[in-house]
Design an enzyme around this catalytic site. Sequence first.
Site, PDB file in Angstrom:
ATOM      1  N   PRO A 187      37.769  36.492  40.240  1.00 34.05           N
ATOM      2  CA  PRO A 187      38.773  37.212  39.168  1.00 34.05           C
ATOM      3  C   PRO A 187      37.852  38.529  38.574  1.00 34.05           C
ATOM      4  CG  PRO A 187      38.026  34.807  39.016  1.00 34.05           C
ATOM      5  CD  PRO A 187      37.348  35.223  40.374  1.00 34.05           C
ATOM      6  N   GLU A 192      41.750  32.171  36.862  1.00 31.56           N
ATOM      7  CA  GLU A 192      40.527  31.773  35.848  1.00 31.56           C
ATOM      8  C   GLU A 192      41.054  31.645  34.684  1.00 31.56           C
ATOM      9  OE1 GLU A 192      36.211  33.908  35.561  1.00 31.56           O
ATOM     10  OE2 GLU A 192      38.187  35.234  34.914  1.00 31.56           O
ATOM     11  N   TYR A 218      31.719  33.337  26.813  1.00 37.06           N
ATOM     12  CA  TYR A 218      32.919  32.570  26.226  1.00 37.06           C
ATOM     13  C   TYR A 218      32.671  31.372  25.891  1.00 37.06           C
ATOM     14  CZ  TYR A 218      35.260  37.065  28.111  1.00 37.06           C
ATOM     15  OH  TYR A 218      35.396  38.190  28.534  1.00 37.06           O
ATOM     16  N   ARG A 268      32.996  28.710  37.256  1.00 34.67           N
ATOM     17  CA  ARG A 268      32.263  29.909  37.036  1.00 34.67           C
ATOM     18  C   ARG A 268      31.200  29.537  36.349  1.00 34.67           C
ATOM     19  NH1 ARG A 268      34.980  36.009  36.504  1.00 34.67           N
ATOM     20  NH2 ARG A 268      34.119  36.693  38.539  1.00 34.67           N
ATOM     21  N   ARG A 318      34.494  44.984  42.789  1.00 32.95           N
ATOM     22  CA  ARG A 318      34.647  46.238  42.964  1.00 32.95           C
ATOM     23  C   ARG A 318      34.884  46.818  44.498  1.00 32.95           C
ATOM     24  NH1 ARG A 318      29.563  48.078  39.438  1.00 32.95           N
ATOM     25  NH2 ARG A 318      28.928  46.051  40.562  1.00 32.95           N
ATOM     26  N   ASP A 377      40.030  69.628  38.942  1.00 29.77           N
ATOM     27  CA  ASP A 377      39.179  70.153  37.828  1.00 29.77           C
ATOM     28  C   ASP A 377      39.429  71.854  37.524  1.00 29.77           C
ATOM     29  OD1 ASP A 377      37.704  67.898  37.184  1.00 29.77           O
ATOM     30  OD2 ASP A 377      36.189  68.482  38.714  1.00 29.77           O
TER      31      ASP A 377
END
Length: 681
Positions: A29, A104, A175, A223, A320, A641
């Site tokens: 997740p 999740e 959490y 988890r 990632r 840029d």
Amino acid sequence: MTRDPRHDILFEPVRIGPVTAPNRFYQVPHCSGMGWQFPRTLAAMREVKAEGGWGVVCTEYCSIHPSSDDMAYPYASLWDDRDIRAHRLMTDAVHAHGALAGVELWHGGRNAGNLFSRLPAMDLGSFPDAKGHPFQTRAMDRSDIRDLRRWHRNAALRARDAGFDVVYVYATHGYLLANFLNPRMNTRGDEYGGSLENRVRLVRELIEETKEAVGDRCAVAVRFAADAEIGEDGEPIEGERREMFAMLDGLPDLWDINIIDYSLEMGVSRFVKEGALEPYMGWVKSMTKTPVVTVGRFTSPDTMVSQIKRGVTDFIGAARPSIADPFLPKKIAEGRAEDIRECIGCNICYSGDALGVPIRCTQNPTMGEEWRRGWHPEIIPSKRAEGRVLIVGAGPAGMEAARALGQRGHQVMLAEAGRALGGRVTREAALPGMSEYARVRDYREQQLLTMPNVEIYRESRLTAEDVRDVGVSHVAIATGARWRKEAFDEEIYHEIATGGAAARVLTPDDIMDGVLPGGPVLVYDADGYYMGGVIAERLRAEGLSVTYATPSDSVSHWAGNTSERWRIRAQMQRLGIGVETATTLASFDGAEAVLRDAYDDAPRRLAVQGVVMVTARRPDDTLYRELREGSQPFTLARIGDCDAPSIIAAAVYAGHRYARELGEDVDRDAPLRHDRMELPG
Ligand code: ADP
Ligand code: SF4
């Protein structure tokens, strides 16, 4: 090409309770900045991961009830049956590629401010809100716990009906459930607090109830954090986590193991390298027969294989690496590991969640654009414009434009003033801790070198006349930007130096060019991202006395969005860099800097021999402006840029967009699909 047999183990199917993952690649997740607001955008993003070979693809944290609302951070929801339809978009898309879909289930406790739902947040006690809002949670009584269990069960049933294969009980990251497990926090006097057995009770009940509700069809994952805290020596303190784990082991079908310190678990590459969780994982596999997944920003297939063979984990968990390259598994499967777009560990992806907007990625410009622009990370339609294309400047914008144009089949010339490609990325990667940023260049250079239709000209600083002489049909100027010496006072740029001190006012470009101040130095950071801190560290490494000052109330304030701000400050303190926040720089005469308090303007003098201004950049757009004069026999664009200085991700994106749009009929008035609720009528 065929797969390297050493990597075969990564492609073994693994059973997780009642379901079987087709391989060991597991997208854990991860937040996407999309949540319940952008269901089509989200489904298309997750689908691309499944298409790219990830055997399990999960949602972001998914709220089970409006009493767990994290707005303005985007989260998924399973609050009522209408949410099921939204998730169906994702599960159907993931299943279409033979992968499993995971969800999740989440209750945030004191981490959910309920700014949107306006319900009082609740936690095991009456605690201050975790994000600093000036309100507290309600202490949950027995009826709240009964409600929570019912909401969790109902959400699990909805998850099953939405087509999910893996349903999580989420007991980490501070959490609600993590707080119930926490011995320091959970001092409740009832059967849910105090003793270890009591603290574990709620998690145990939720696992059992989830299994009972959906366990015939769905795997139940937990988890769980492997550590309690980090000791002063930097080593993890395992404490009672093993005991807790043993008490719960056998109940879940899968253990998803991480650690409590979020800034290490998903640390930026400047401070945290590949496989950083391994020291914490040591005991986990030896204590269970249940499959285990963990993360580690793995991008090397050999490291992945080693993690499996050494019994650290059963699945290669990734957030990632799957964002930077959704096709990572397929590339390994096809023996094309060198084509992997490796994550650079910049956490720009995470900033989307922090800023409440859909995800983007430095390495993968298509991330988040799968639905609204229809961009695929690996496929680009063949060219429609005729004629050769000249790209001037081989920074991230120019390199990505050349790569994507090359992929489309264009004849491309890429001219770069310097010997090395990469522009700012090459320069910045030489600064302390920044080496992985070079992957932005390395991936593109490696791809460009395989393209016969792309010619690279190094040490070729082009003038307007040169450009006209080349005789191409399309020109893109990607000449970048340079740091300025001035400060910006919210209205104008102004000089800092007085009395002939200009030569002692430096910029990050000077430092990257090897120029050093002669003595104590002030780094003035009005930019707020990583550069100020990195330059301060670079100068400190030269043995200089360094003071870092910023008008902001915090060090590297924007880097809070990438989760690195706190580590940057800790690093500065460790290195003995002086820190002045809420401080502006008024002037510098070559021996003294005049600083002012950002609130009451009170002046203060600091004896320094040099000042490095990390304030803003000046687009290097002279060439573009010269070419724009008069009519030209080619199309002309400026990208990256030199168009609008920004983060590296924006330059890569600009280069990619230029390549996608060249020769296409782009509707400038409505360039994007807008993912929003459909209204009747
Ligand atoms: P961006 O982030 O937009 O890609 P960079 O500053 O990283 O921009 O890269 C710009 C690149 O352009 C640098 O490598 C620089 O050497 C190169 N460059 C600047 N002016 C010229 C020019 N006139 N001809 C060729 N290359 C140039
Ligand atoms: Fe990696 Fe940066 Fe992309 Fe995130 S944004 S996946 S950290 S390259």
